[in-house]
Design a protein around this motif. Structure first.
Motif, PDB file in Angstrom:
ATOM      1  N   SER A 276     -42.989 -33.859  37.011  1.00 33.18           N
ATOM      2  CA  SER A 276     -43.314 -34.801  35.939  1.00 33.18           C
ATOM      3  C   SER A 276     -44.432 -34.294  35.034  1.00 33.18           C
ATOM      4  O   SER A 276     -44.468 -34.607  33.840  1.00 33.18           O
ATOM      5  CB  SER A 276     -43.732 -36.151  36.542  1.00 33.18           C
ATOM      6  N   GLU A 302     -37.598 -32.695  43.780  1.00 33.07           N
ATOM      7  CA  GLU A 302     -36.714 -33.249  42.738  1.00 33.07           C
ATOM      8  C   GLU A 302     -37.362 -33.119  41.367  1.00 33.07           C
ATOM      9  O   GLU A 302     -38.582 -33.083  41.251  1.00 33.07           O
ATOM     10  CB  GLU A 302     -36.378 -34.702  43.061  1.00 33.07           C
ATOM     11  N   SER A 304     -36.869 -35.204  38.538  1.00 29.84           N
ATOM     12  CA  SER A 304     -36.460 -36.384  37.770  1.00 29.84           C
ATOM     13  C   SER A 304     -37.423 -36.760  36.661  1.00 29.84           C
ATOM     14  O   SER A 304     -37.227 -37.787  36.002  1.00 29.84           O
ATOM     15  CB  SER A 304     -36.303 -37.585  38.719  1.00 29.84           C
ATOM     16  N   ASN A 308     -37.503 -32.910  32.869  1.00 31.89           N
ATOM     17  CA  ASN A 308     -36.815 -32.098  33.892  1.00 31.89           C
ATOM     18  C   ASN A 308     -37.364 -30.676  33.947  1.00 31.89           C
ATOM     19  O   ASN A 308     -36.612 -29.696  33.944  1.00 31.89           O
ATOM     20  CB  ASN A 308     -35.314 -32.045  33.628  1.00 31.89           C
ATOM     21  N   SER A 338     -31.574 -31.914  41.797  1.00 31.26           N
ATOM     22  CA  SER A 338     -31.886 -31.736  40.380  1.00 31.26           C
ATOM     23  C   SER A 338     -31.125 -32.766  39.564  1.00 31.26           C
ATOM     24  O   SER A 338     -29.930 -32.982  39.772  1.00 31.26           O
ATOM     25  CB  SER A 338     -31.519 -30.330  39.915  1.00 31.26           C
ATOM     26  N   TYR A 339     -31.840 -33.366  38.624  1.00 27.86           N
ATOM     27  CA  TYR A 339     -31.243 -34.375  37.759  1.00 27.86           C
ATOM     28  C   TYR A 339     -31.016 -33.848  36.342  1.00 27.86           C
ATOM     29  O   TYR A 339     -30.649 -34.616  35.448  1.00 27.86           O
ATOM     30  CB  TYR A 339     -32.141 -35.611  37.711  1.00 27.86           C
ATOM     31  N   LYS A 340     -31.216 -32.569  36.134  1.00 26.24           N
ATOM     32  CA  LYS A 340     -31.047 -32.005  34.795  1.00 26.24           C
ATOM     33  C   LYS A 340     -29.569 -31.792  34.494  1.00 26.24           C
ATOM     34  O   LYS A 340     -28.866 -31.096  35.220  1.00 26.24           O
ATOM     35  CB  LYS A 340     -31.793 -30.675  34.663  1.00 26.24           C
TER      36      LYS A 340
END
Length: 375
Positions: A276, A302, A304, A308, A338-340
């Motif tokens: 972040s 992660e 998020s 990202n 990974s949220y990318k």
């Protein structure tokens, strides 16, 4: 000899160039009490004070001894009580040579205040860390003390609390680095927010235990170019664990935070790595989880955060094998997600090496590893 004068008790002054005539004063069994702006002033490159077995008592204001313009002092056996500043050496001309031995300070706002960066000499004896001010570039030093090594212990150290030691550091930088050296003991601590170029170093894992007392915040918040080493991270009460024992959310400059030689013991989650705050580099080396720690989730990595940012990590030589108590609350050992989207390349990149995890003393439960997204 007893003095009670309301401005300056004793003056030792010269106005000649260095090497010329001056003043040399020797005092023994000298006593001063009540108010003085300065109990003693030593001023000038040819002025020298030699003091032995004396007492300077004030009223909470003023200075016990003020040293100016290259003057020299040799003080042995002195009791300084109730002053604003005990040994005062403000910025002035010349290079002073100050020798202090066997001085007791009581109820002074500052014990030693050296402001000139050229001051030479040393002090032998105890002076409180926060009441001692010496320029880092000055040759003058306190014997047996490195101001870049801050000590924490139940007694005899600079601080009794790790949190207080961290808060005392205000000038950390690439050129000014600190180690907080933690002696044996159990330290009940609130959240510890690390600072760049600062290391928390314990005496040994089984000897130095940091126990979280705030169940609302992670125990340790990592920082770029910071590290923790040779510690046990635990909870003060299994009923009130923090969200994580360690959390690192990256750095705008994309620099690393490392965790070495740590024992974890909690009833909730252990490590959270995110991005972040910026790109993340995280190193977790030579760690283990207490075999009976009833933790829930081990390591979460992660990305998020809003942007990202990418994450790189190394987990090496990590050991965990639980007994029946250790699996009583267990859910998952490691989750990397990974949220990318979209992502042409892995946004989280790392390695888990030379590690052993599992449950050999009881029937296996829970999940070992979960991977998701561009990992």
């Amino acid at each position: 000899m007893l003095f009670r004068i309301y401005r300056n008790n004793k003056l030792c002054i010269d106005s000649n160039e260095e090497g010329g005539y001056g003043s040399e004063v020797s005092i023994e069994n000298f006593f001063s009490y009540k108010h003085s702006d300065n109990a003693i002033i030593v001023n000038g490159p040819n002025s020298e004070l030699m003091s032995h077995a004396s007492v300077l008592q004030g009223d909470g204001s003023g200075n016990a001894i003020t040293i100016l313009n290259g003057a020299n002092v040799d003080i042995r056996g002195l009791y300084i009580e109730n002053w604003n500043i005990g040994i005062n050496q403000p910025i002035s001309s010349g290079t002073s040579h100050i020798l202090l031995s066997g001085i007791l300070y009581e109820e002074c706002a500052q014990n030693i205040n050296i402001q000139s960066a050229t001051t030479e000499g040393h002090a032998d004896g105890y002076t409180e860390y926060l009441k001692t001010s010496i320029p880092k570039e000055a040759p003058f030093f306190v014997s047996g003390v490195n101001e870049h090594i801050i000590t924490v212990a139940a007694k005899g150290a600079n601080f009794k609390s790790i949190h207080e030691a961290l808060e005392s550091i205000t000038d950390n930088s690439f050129y000014i680095r600190y180690t907080i050296y933690i002696g044996p003991g159990i330290y009940l601590e609130p959240q510890l927010v690390m600072k760049s170029y600062v290391t928390l170093l314990g005496f040994f894992q089984t000897q130095c235990i940091i126990a979280a007392i705030d169940p609302t915040k992670p125990l340790i918040i990592g920082a770029g170019y910071a590290a923790i080493d040779k510690l046990t991270l635990a909870v003060a009460d299994y009923a009130y664990p923090p969200p994580y024992l360690v959390e690192y959310l990256g750095d705008p400059n994309g620099v690393h935070f490392r965790v070495d030689n740590i024992v974890f013991d909690t009833s909730r989650d252990i490590v959270h790595v995110g991005s972040s705050n910026g790109p993340t580099i995280f190193l977790l080396l030579n760690a283990l989880i207490n075999v009976s720690a009833p933790y829930r989730n081990g390591i979460l990595i992660e990305d998020s955060g809003r942007y990202n940012f990418p994450i790189m990590f190394i987990i090496d030589n990590f050991i965990w094998s639980a007994d029946e108590t250790g699996i009583s609350n267990f859910n998952e050992f490691c989750k990397i997600v990974s949220y990318k989207t979209p992502s042409l390349f892995p946004n989280i990149f790392g390695a888990i090496t030379n590690s052993s995890t599992g449950q050999v003393f009881s029937i296996p439960v829970g999940t070992g590893f979960t991977f998701g997204g561009s990992v």
